[in-house]
Design a protein around this motif. Structure first.
Motif, short mmCIF file in Angstrom:
data_model
loop_
_atom_site.label_atom_id
_atom_site.label_comp_id
_atom_site.label_asym_id
_atom_site.label_seq_id
_atom_site.Cartn_x
_atom_site.Cartn_y
_atom_site.Cartn_z
N PHE A 1 -11.58 10.20 4.29
CA PHE A 1 -11.12 11.54 4.65
C PHE A 1 -12.06 12.21 5.63
O PHE A 1 -11.63 12.95 6.52
N GLY B 1 -5.93 -0.87 -3.11
CA GLY B 1 -6.63 0.35 -2.73
C GLY B 1 -7.51 0.15 -1.51
O GLY B 1 -7.57 0.99 -0.61
N THR C 1 0.80 -1.23 0.00
CA THR C 1 0.00 0.00 0.00
C THR C 1 0.83 1.28 0.00
O THR C 1 0.28 2.37 -0.11
N ARG D 1 -12.91 7.25 -0.83
CA ARG D 1 -11.95 8.29 -0.46
C ARG D 1 -12.61 9.36 0.41
O ARG D 1 -12.09 9.76 1.45
N ASP E 1 -5.27 -4.23 -8.25
CA ASP E 1 -5.22 -2.79 -7.99
C ASP E 1 -6.28 -2.38 -6.97
O ASP E 1 -6.02 -1.61 -6.05
N ARG F 1 -5.34 -0.02 1.47
CA ARG F 1 -4.90 1.33 1.87
C ARG F 1 -5.98 2.01 2.70
O ARG F 1 -5.70 2.63 3.72
N GLY G 1 2.54 4.36 -1.10
CA GLY G 1 2.41 5.20 -2.28
C GLY G 1 1.11 5.02 -3.05
O GLY G 1 0.91 5.66 -4.07
N VAL G 2 0.23 4.17 -2.55
CA VAL G 2 -1.04 3.90 -3.24
C VAL G 2 -2.11 4.84 -2.69
O VAL G 2 -2.19 5.08 -1.49
N ASP G 3 -2.91 5.39 -3.59
CA ASP G 3 -4.01 6.25 -3.19
C ASP G 3 -5.24 5.42 -2.87
O ASP G 3 -5.45 4.35 -3.44
N ILE G 4 -6.05 5.95 -1.98
CA ILE G 4 -7.34 5.33 -1.70
C ILE G 4 -8.23 5.59 -2.91
O ILE G 4 -8.30 6.72 -3.40
N PRO G 5 -8.89 4.56 -3.42
CA PRO G 5 -9.75 4.77 -4.60
C PRO G 5 -10.87 5.76 -4.31
O PRO G 5 -11.38 5.82 -3.19
N ASP G 6 -11.23 6.54 -5.34
CA ASP G 6 -12.35 7.48 -5.18
C ASP G 6 -13.61 6.73 -4.78
O ASP G 6 -14.32 7.14 -3.87
#
Length: 160
Positions: free
Chosen positions: A42, A95, A19, A38, A91, A98, A21-26
């Motif tokens: 947040f 995510g 995880t 996401r 992928d 993450r 450097g991986v972004d949380i999926p929208d």
């Protein structure tokens, strides 16, 4: 999907630092329902702690995300999908991981317990203030009683 491709995908999703450097999926589809992942993470992360009313919501979300992760991983493990679809699933699993990591790091707070602790601390501060203000700086029972206050007989209210 070929065996070595399946193993590569499984190694990728099970890697310790998968995880990083991986972004949380929208958004992610969980149990057939689109979830704005996401935004949810947040929104919860903006707070210092999770209040008890939100704790159930967060726990439910984590449970559903874990279930969805497991289902997606099973599809890769069983080789039910093409390599391209396997990459998409991998992928999405990373995510989801993450997002789960972010949700797991949140502190929860028991409001009743915190309120009781705060009340006890407030009471202690108040008693310390009163002792100092009344000249009872010793914590012994009756310490300082009658020193310049009340009648000379040591009773309150001037009655004998």
């Amino acid at each position: 999907m070929r065996e070595f491709e399946r193993k590569r995908l499984l190694e990728r999703v099970n890697r310790e630092a998968a995880t990083v450097g991986v972004d949380i999926p929208d958004a992610v589809e969980v149990q057939g329902e689109e979830v704005e992942l996401r935004d949810f993470v947040f929104e919860i992360n903006r707070r210092d702690t999770i209040p008890s009313g939100e704790r159930d919501r967060v726990n439910r979300a984590k449970k559903n995300l874990r279930r969805e992760r497991r289902e997606r991983l099973d599809k890769i493990e069983q080789g039910e999908v093409s390599y391209e679809r396997g990459e998409e699933l991998a992928d999405s699993i990373v995510g989801i991981d993450r997002a789960l990591n972010a949700l797991e790091q949140l502190r929860t707070v028991d409001l009743e317990s915190e309120t009781a602790k705060q009340t006890a601390a407030d009471r202690k501060r108040w008693m310390n203030f009163l002792q100092q203000a009344l000249g009872h700086e010793d914590s012994g029972v009756g310490a300082g009683r009658g020193r310049g206050r009340g009648s000379s007989s040591g009773t309150y209210g001037g009655r004998s």
